[in-house]
Write a protein that holds these residues in place. Structure first.
Motif, PDB file in Angstrom:
ATOM      1  N   MET A   1      32.548  -1.412   8.974  1.00  0.00           N
ATOM      2  CA  MET A   1      32.162  -1.614  10.128  1.00  0.00           C
ATOM      3  C   MET A   1      30.549  -1.494  10.350  1.00  0.00           C
ATOM      4  SD  MET A   1      33.844  -1.043  13.607  1.00  0.00           S
ATOM      5  CE  MET A   1      33.420  -0.302  15.059  1.00  0.00           C
ATOM      6  N   THR A   2      29.987  -2.562  11.256  1.00  0.00           N
ATOM      7  CA  THR A   2      28.581  -2.546  11.207  1.00  0.00           C
ATOM      8  C   THR A   2      28.238  -1.696  12.483  1.00  0.00           C
ATOM      9  OG1 THR A   2      28.437  -4.468  12.697  1.00  0.00           O
ATOM     10  CG2 THR A   2      28.369  -4.735  10.362  1.00  0.00           C
ATOM     11  N   ILE A   3      26.950  -1.205  12.699  1.00  0.00           N
ATOM     12  CA  ILE A   3      26.357  -0.465  13.777  1.00  0.00           C
ATOM     13  C   ILE A   3      26.735  -1.237  14.924  1.00  0.00           C
ATOM     14  CG2 ILE A   3      24.482   0.389  14.816  1.00  0.00           C
ATOM     15  CD1 ILE A   3      23.449   1.187  12.029  1.00  0.00           C
ATOM     16  N   GLU A   4      26.382  -2.406  15.072  1.00  0.00           N
ATOM     17  CA  GLU A   4      26.052  -3.199  16.229  1.00  0.00           C
ATOM     18  C   GLU A   4      27.462  -3.972  16.610  1.00  0.00           C
ATOM     19  OE1 GLU A   4      23.837  -2.772  18.174  1.00  0.00           O
ATOM     20  OE2 GLU A   4      22.475  -1.675  16.913  1.00  0.00           O
ATOM     21  N   ARG A  43       9.755   5.634  13.688  1.00  0.00           N
ATOM     22  CA  ARG A  43       9.752   6.595  12.647  1.00  0.00           C
ATOM     23  C   ARG A  43      11.114   7.327  12.602  1.00  0.00           C
ATOM     24  NH1 ARG A  43       4.054   6.920  13.563  1.00  0.00           N
ATOM     25  NH2 ARG A  43       4.241   8.771  14.854  1.00  0.00           N
ATOM     26  N   GLU A  44      11.282   7.829  13.599  1.00  0.00           N
ATOM     27  CA  GLU A  44      12.450   8.717  13.939  1.00  0.00           C
ATOM     28  C   GLU A  44      13.908   7.961  13.593  1.00  0.00           C
ATOM     29  OE1 GLU A  44      14.459  11.716  17.053  1.00  0.00           O
ATOM     30  OE2 GLU A  44      12.200  11.527  17.027  1.00  0.00           O
ATOM     31  N   PHE A  45      13.865   6.747  14.053  1.00  0.00           N
ATOM     32  CA  PHE A  45      15.168   5.954  13.947  1.00  0.00           C
ATOM     33  C   PHE A  45      15.058   4.862  13.072  1.00  0.00           C
ATOM     34  CE2 PHE A  45      15.312   7.784  18.034  1.00  0.00           C
ATOM     35  CZ  PHE A  45      16.454   8.602  18.229  1.00  0.00           C
ATOM     36  N   ARG A  46      14.262   4.783  12.112  1.00  0.00           N
ATOM     37  CA  ARG A  46      13.918   3.545  11.132  1.00  0.00           C
ATOM     38  C   ARG A  46      15.152   3.111  10.585  1.00  0.00           C
ATOM     39  NH1 ARG A  46      10.170   0.916   8.381  1.00  0.00           N
ATOM     40  NH2 ARG A  46      10.369   0.397   6.292  1.00  0.00           N
ATOM     41  N   SER A  47      15.856   4.156   9.993  1.00  0.00           N
ATOM     42  CA  SER A  47      17.103   3.326   9.066  1.00  0.00           C
ATOM     43  C   SER A  47      18.001   2.874   9.987  1.00  0.00           C
ATOM     44  CB  SER A  47      17.657   4.873   8.535  1.00  0.00           C
ATOM     45  OG  SER A  47      18.083   5.622   9.135  1.00  0.00           O
ATOM     46  N   THR A  48      18.381   3.491  11.324  1.00  0.00           N
ATOM     47  CA  THR A  48      19.173   2.725  12.191  1.00  0.00           C
ATOM     48  C   THR A  48      18.719   1.552  12.573  1.00  0.00           C
ATOM     49  OG1 THR A  48      19.949   4.979  12.857  1.00  0.00           O
ATOM     50  CG2 THR A  48      20.343   3.204  14.286  1.00  0.00           C
ATOM     51  N   ILE A  50      16.774  -0.613  11.054  1.00  0.00           N
ATOM     52  CA  ILE A  50      16.772  -1.430   9.967  1.00  0.00           C
ATOM     53  C   ILE A  50      18.392  -2.158   9.875  1.00  0.00           C
ATOM     54  CG2 ILE A  50      16.754  -1.830   7.397  1.00  0.00           C
ATOM     55  CD1 ILE A  50      14.138  -0.014   7.457  1.00  0.00           C
ATOM     56  N   GLN A  51      19.300  -1.138   9.881  1.00  0.00           N
ATOM     57  CA  GLN A  51      20.881  -1.393   9.823  1.00  0.00           C
ATOM     58  C   GLN A  51      21.071  -2.242  11.250  1.00  0.00           C
ATOM     59  OE1 GLN A  51      22.672  -1.024   7.259  1.00  0.00           O
ATOM     60  NE2 GLN A  51      23.723  -2.641   8.415  1.00  0.00           N
ATOM     61  N   SER A  52      20.552  -2.108  12.017  1.00  0.00           N
ATOM     62  CA  SER A  52      21.029  -3.018  13.318  1.00  0.00           C
ATOM     63  C   SER A  52      20.232  -4.398  13.115  1.00  0.00           C
ATOM     64  CB  SER A  52      20.276  -2.197  14.492  1.00  0.00           C
ATOM     65  OG  SER A  52      20.993  -1.246  14.970  1.00  0.00           O
ATOM     66  N   CYS A  53      19.181  -4.426  12.616  1.00  0.00           N
ATOM     67  CA  CYS A  53      18.344  -5.779  12.427  1.00  0.00           C
ATOM     68  C   CYS A  53      19.143  -6.396  11.266  1.00  0.00           C
ATOM     69  CB  CYS A  53      16.982  -5.582  11.865  1.00  0.00           C
ATOM     70  SG  CYS A  53      15.753  -4.866  13.111  1.00  0.00           S
TER      71      CYS A  53
END
Length: 67
Positions: A1-4, A43-48, A50-53
């Motif tokens: 399942m994806t984040i979005e 910076r704090e939420f970079r990985s999130t 990126i995954q959302s994009c």
């Protein structure tokens, strides 16, 4: 399942396909802008972010709505 996935499915039910496509495109641009700005939020939420994009682009492609 994806984040979005949950947010996209909710918007599809509530607002319909065209409005959801518009929202996904706008949100994708906002998130990409945050990543490029490299501010504290990005910076704090970079990985999130990126995954959302990735999720947004994948969903737009599945709808033939990327571009």
């Amino acid at each position: 399942m994806t984040i979005e996935r949950g947010r996209i499915e909710f918007l599809l039910r509530r607002d319909g396909r065209a409005s959801t496509i518009d929202w996904v495109r706008r949100t994708l641009q906002i998130y990409r802008g945050a990543l490029l700005a490299r501010d504290g939020y990005a910076r704090e939420f970079r990985s999130t972010l990126i995954q959302s994009c990735i999720d947004f682009r994948r969903w737009l492609r599945s709808q033939d709505a990327y571009g």
